[in-house]
Design a protein around this motif. Structure first.
Motif, mmCIF file in Angstrom:
data_model
loop_
_atom_site.group_PDB
_atom_site.id
_atom_site.type_symbol
_atom_site.label_atom_id
_atom_site.label_comp_id
_atom_site.label_asym_id
_atom_site.label_seq_id
_atom_site.Cartn_x
_atom_site.Cartn_y
_atom_site.Cartn_z
ATOM 1 N N ILE A 26 0.844 -1.201 0.000
ATOM 2 C CA ILE A 26 0.000 0.000 0.000
ATOM 3 C C ILE A 26 0.879 1.251 0.000
ATOM 4 O O ILE A 26 0.634 2.199 -0.751
ATOM 5 C CB ILE A 26 -0.968 -0.025 1.191
ATOM 6 N N ASN A 108 -9.445 4.450 -1.370
ATOM 7 C CA ASN A 108 -9.512 3.087 -0.837
ATOM 8 C C ASN A 108 -8.185 2.651 -0.231
ATOM 9 O O ASN A 108 -8.159 1.975 0.795
ATOM 10 C CB ASN A 108 -9.937 2.107 -1.928
ATOM 11 N N LYS A 111 -7.913 4.380 3.110
ATOM 12 C CA LYS A 111 -8.839 3.764 4.056
ATOM 13 C C LYS A 111 -8.312 2.416 4.527
ATOM 14 O O LYS A 111 -8.347 2.107 5.722
ATOM 15 C CB LYS A 111 -10.210 3.607 3.384
ATOM 16 N N GLU A 112 -7.779 1.629 3.603
ATOM 17 C CA GLU A 112 -7.228 0.322 3.958
ATOM 18 C C GLU A 112 -5.990 0.474 4.837
ATOM 19 O O GLU A 112 -5.796 -0.287 5.786
ATOM 20 C CB GLU A 112 -6.895 -0.472 2.692
ATOM 21 N N THR A 113 -5.167 1.464 4.535
ATOM 22 C CA THR A 113 -3.984 1.719 5.366
ATOM 23 C C THR A 113 -4.397 2.059 6.796
ATOM 24 O O THR A 113 -3.838 1.527 7.755
ATOM 25 C CB THR A 113 -3.160 2.879 4.775
ATOM 26 N N ARG A 115 -7.193 1.298 8.264
ATOM 27 C CA ARG A 115 -7.806 0.118 8.879
ATOM 28 C C ARG A 115 -6.736 -0.846 9.370
ATOM 29 O O ARG A 115 -6.800 -1.362 10.488
ATOM 30 C CB ARG A 115 -8.719 -0.585 7.870
ATOM 31 N N ARG A 116 -5.714 -1.068 8.540
ATOM 32 C CA ARG A 116 -4.653 -2.004 8.929
ATOM 33 C C ARG A 116 -3.823 -1.469 10.094
ATOM 34 O O ARG A 116 -3.440 -2.218 10.977
ATOM 35 C CB ARG A 116 -3.768 -2.330 7.736
#
Length: 134
Positions: A26, A108, A111-113, A115-116
């Motif tokens: 990412i 996205n 957002k994923e970063t 979240r992780r």
């Protein structure tokens, strides 16, 4: 009761090595996406500029054609310019759609970063360590 497949998926998803790898991917993708978005934006601006120049040139050719005393037919050139303008507008629309996709992808990724990172922080991977410990 949790099935074996669900348990293995949960184990794989919570594996720190996988999270680090995903985080690295990412982080690797994000600058490239942002740079591509900037380039698409600058190309779109130049396309708008080109369209304006084509419009001005077509207007000027029509004006010259109207005021000319010699029978010189500029209509085919005006039609070519208008055709070129149409193609520029088409390319601009394609670029606009691509840029919107890039923005969604960038969103996205961010957002994923987040979240992780939250998942890793709550699992204790980023637990504070003493500087004296190796």
């Amino acid at each position: 009761m949790i099935s074996t497949e669900m348990a293995s998926v949960a184990l794989i998803e919570s594996t720190p090595g996988k999270d680090v790898l995903a985080e690295g991917l990412i982080d690797l993708m994000k600058p490239a996406i942002q740079q591509l978005d900037l380039h698409v934006h600058s190309v779109r601006e130049s396309q708008v500029e080109l369209r304006e120049h084509i419009d001005n040139l077509a207007t000027e050719l029509c004006r010259i054609n109207e005021h000319q005393r010699v029978a010189l037919d500029l209509d085919p050139y005006v039609k070519k310019l208008l055709n070129a303008r149409r193609r520029v507008v088409l390319v601009n629309n394609i670029l606009q759609n691509a840029q919107e996709r890039l923005r969604r992808l960038n969103h996205n990724v961010a957002k994923e970063t987040a979240r992780r990172k939250t998942m890793l922080e709550t699992s204790g991977v980023f637990a504070s360590r003493s500087p004296s410990l190796p």
